[in-house]
Every structure is written in C-alpha cells, then in structure tokens.
Design a protein around this motif. Sequence first.
Motif, PDB file in Angstrom:
ATOM      1  N   PHE A 105     -11.486  12.055 -53.396  1.00 34.40           N
ATOM      2  CA  PHE A 105     -11.934  10.796 -54.036  1.00 34.40           C
ATOM      3  C   PHE A 105     -11.022  10.208 -54.954  1.00 34.40           C
ATOM      4  N   HIS A 106     -10.839   9.124 -54.867  1.00 32.91           N
ATOM      5  CA  HIS A 106      -9.847   8.375 -55.819  1.00 32.91           C
ATOM      6  C   HIS A 106     -10.385   7.195 -56.639  1.00 32.91           C
ATOM      7  N   LYS A 107     -11.908   7.415 -56.825  1.00 33.03           N
ATOM      8  CA  LYS A 107     -12.682   6.641 -57.730  1.00 33.03           C
ATOM      9  C   LYS A 107     -13.548   7.421 -58.543  1.00 33.03           C
ATOM     10  N   ALA A 108     -13.573   7.210 -59.893  1.00 23.38           N
ATOM     11  CA  ALA A 108     -14.473   8.044 -60.713  1.00 23.38           C
ATOM     12  C   ALA A 108     -15.829   7.532 -60.749  1.00 23.38           C
ATOM     13  N   TYR A 109     -16.914   8.451 -60.217  1.00 24.87           N
ATOM     14  CA  TYR A 109     -18.290   7.952 -60.257  1.00 24.87           C
ATOM     15  C   TYR A 109     -19.098   8.305 -61.479  1.00 24.87           C
ATOM     16  N   LEU A 110     -18.655   9.365 -62.139  1.00 26.51           N
ATOM     17  CA  LEU A 110     -19.142   9.751 -63.403  1.00 26.51           C
ATOM     18  C   LEU A 110     -18.369  10.089 -64.592  1.00 26.51           C
ATOM     19  N   PRO A 111     -18.611   9.932 -65.848  1.00 30.67           N
ATOM     20  CA  PRO A 111     -17.715  10.393 -66.828  1.00 30.67           C
ATOM     21  C   PRO A 111     -17.479  11.860 -66.918  1.00 30.67           C
ATOM     22  N   GLU A 112     -16.353  11.987 -67.789  1.00 33.21           N
ATOM     23  CA  GLU A 112     -16.062  13.521 -67.951  1.00 33.21           C
ATOM     24  C   GLU A 112     -17.212  14.211 -68.551  1.00 33.21           C
ATOM     25  N   PRO A 113     -17.594  15.468 -68.476  1.00 28.33           N
ATOM     26  CA  PRO A 113     -16.756  16.519 -67.911  1.00 28.33           C
ATOM     27  C   PRO A 113     -16.499  16.468 -66.161  1.00 28.33           C
ATOM     28  N   ALA A 114     -17.351  15.611 -65.571  1.00 25.44           N
ATOM     29  CA  ALA A 114     -17.182  15.427 -64.192  1.00 25.44           C
ATOM     30  C   ALA A 114     -15.930  15.477 -63.586  1.00 25.44           C
ATOM     31  N   PRO A 115     -15.552  15.705 -62.482  1.00 22.16           N
ATOM     32  CA  PRO A 115     -14.113  15.756 -61.873  1.00 22.16           C
ATOM     33  C   PRO A 115     -13.748  14.209 -61.971  1.00 22.16           C
ATOM     34  N   GLN A 116     -12.405  13.992 -62.319  1.00 27.65           N
ATOM     35  CA  GLN A 116     -11.695  12.600 -62.534  1.00 27.65           C
ATOM     36  C   GLN A 116     -10.902  12.877 -61.266  1.00 27.65           C
ATOM     37  N   PRO A 117     -10.463  11.416 -60.677  1.00 28.36           N
ATOM     38  CA  PRO A 117      -9.790  10.999 -59.814  1.00 28.36           C
ATOM     39  C   PRO A 117      -8.203  11.548 -59.837  1.00 28.36           C
ATOM     40  N   PRO A 118      -7.695  12.021 -58.878  1.00 26.30           N
ATOM     41  CA  PRO A 118      -8.235  12.234 -57.408  1.00 26.30           C
ATOM     42  C   PRO A 118      -8.835  13.789 -57.516  1.00 26.30           C
ATOM     43  N   TYR A 119     -10.063  13.814 -57.026  1.00 24.74           N
ATOM     44  CA  TYR A 119     -10.618  15.305 -56.878  1.00 24.74           C
ATOM     45  C   TYR A 119     -11.065  15.513 -55.406  1.00 24.74           C
ATOM     46  N   THR A 120     -11.108  16.571 -55.033  1.00 27.72           N
ATOM     47  CA  THR A 120     -11.572  17.133 -53.674  1.00 27.72           C
ATOM     48  C   THR A 120     -12.913  17.558 -53.577  1.00 27.72           C
ATOM     49  N   VAL A 121     -13.895  17.010 -52.563  1.00 30.59           N
ATOM     50  CA  VAL A 121     -14.993  17.486 -52.543  1.00 30.59           C
ATOM     51  C   VAL A 121     -15.126  18.209 -51.086  1.00 30.59           C
ATOM     52  N   ALA A 122     -15.326  19.382 -50.721  1.00 32.38           N
ATOM     53  CA  ALA A 122     -15.069  20.140 -49.661  1.00 32.38           C
ATOM     54  C   ALA A 122     -16.583  20.602 -49.246  1.00 32.38           C
ATOM     55  N   VAL A 123     -16.591  20.913 -47.809  1.00 35.63           N
ATOM     56  CA  VAL A 123     -17.750  21.868 -47.467  1.00 35.63           C
ATOM     57  C   VAL A 123     -16.799  23.277 -46.939  1.00 35.63           C
ATOM     58  N   VAL A 124     -17.292  24.214 -47.658  1.00 29.01           N
ATOM     59  CA  VAL A 124     -16.815  25.652 -47.387  1.00 29.01           C
ATOM     60  C   VAL A 124     -17.648  26.345 -46.672  1.00 29.01           C
ATOM     61  N   GLN A 125     -17.302  26.942 -45.846  1.00 30.26           N
ATOM     62  CA  GLN A 125     -18.080  27.869 -44.934  1.00 30.26           C
ATOM     63  C   GLN A 125     -17.655  29.385 -45.526  1.00 30.26           C
ATOM     64  N   LEU A 126     -18.669  29.868 -46.029  1.00 27.76           N
ATOM     65  CA  LEU A 126     -18.436  31.348 -46.522  1.00 27.76           C
ATOM     66  C   LEU A 126     -18.359  32.292 -45.348  1.00 27.76           C
ATOM     67  N   ASP A 127     -17.724  33.364 -45.557  1.00 26.87           N
ATOM     68  CA  ASP A 127     -17.384  34.551 -44.561  1.00 26.87           C
ATOM     69  C   ASP A 127     -18.619  34.853 -44.056  1.00 26.87           C
ATOM     70  N   GLU A 128     -19.704  34.924 -44.866  1.00 26.66           N
ATOM     71  CA  GLU A 128     -21.078  35.391 -44.203  1.00 26.66           C
ATOM     72  C   GLU A 128     -21.887  34.152 -43.655  1.00 26.66           C
ATOM     73  N   GLY A 129     -21.217  32.999 -43.471  1.00 29.86           N
ATOM     74  CA  GLY A 129     -21.989  32.062 -42.574  1.00 29.86           C
ATOM     75  C   GLY A 129     -22.535  30.726 -43.274  1.00 29.86           C
TER      76      GLY A 129
END
Length: 172
Positions: A105-129
């Motif tokens: 994301f290269h746009k700030a949608y929320l003020p700090e302490p939310a992540p500020q651009p550029p920040y990465t949003v991901a889907v992480v698949q845990l080893d358990e599934g």
Amino acid sequence: MRAPTGSGRLAHPMGVLLADRDLDHLWNGAVIMAYVSDAAEAPTTARLAPYLDGLSGGQLRITRCTVCGLAQFPPRTVCPGCSATASGAWEVASGHGRVWSFCVFHKAYLPEPAPQPPYTVAVVQLDEGPKLITNIVAAEPAELSVGMPVEPVFGLGGAAEVRFRPVREEAR
C-alpha cells in the motif's frame, strides 16, 4: 421464480435469512450454516479471548477440530472439514509460515500508530494450515516474494498483536 418478500423471506438472490443464521464458512462453494439464537452466540471478543491472551503472552493460537483434526483460524462454530459443531480446541501454533499473497500500500488510510506507506499487507499461511491476514515488517517490499518463509513478531509491551517478518538465512 423467486419467492416474494415478506412472511419470513428476503429479497436476496440466495434467499438466505441472515437474521437467524450464522454463515460460518464457505467451503468449495458450499455454505455451511449453524443455527444459533442471538442469546446463545458469544460475542466475538469472548470467542477470541484465548487467541488474544496468547498474543499478549507471545504465543500464536489456533483451533483444531477434535473430530477430523483440521486446523482453523478464526474459530468456527461448525468445522468446514467434517461439519462437527463446537468441536474446536485451542492449541499453540509454531507461528512459522509462508507468504501466500501480498500487496504493498502506498497510501495512508489511518493515522499513526497504524502502518504508514509503503506498508505490506499479506496473507500468511501457517505451517499448521490456516491463513492469516497480517502485515510484513522488517523487510523492503521489493525483497518479498510469494512462498517466502516468515516468523511472528509479537506486539511490544505485551500488546495483543502479531505481525510477520521474513526468516533470515542465519536464523534457519
């Protein structure tokens, strides 16, 4: 022909009465529904209390069906694997997984302490599934790739949050 509205029907293409059903999970196109009364359903924060307590203590917790063994998150009232009801038991997950998908994301949608651009949003698949939607930290977006191994980073000062960072070669 669709049934008319009124007398317990909704003008919705699927014809589902959402007021008295909990659409718990979509599994290969099939809808699994659990019938619950409003009084019997625990609030979301109460259902997630073991998860939030684990995060505060530096643990990532998931549920596992005691009937078929399917690991799940978030907890569900009906197992998507075997349709057993109220069969989930909490367990501590390793926290390790792989990036399943991500976007920067290269746009700030929320003020700090939310992540500020550029920040990465991901889907992480845990080893358990199970898959979690999260942020990737301690990495430049150009360094990330699908399939990259990641490990958890828990909130500072016992905050009930988890993010992930790439596993460094020396840590393996």
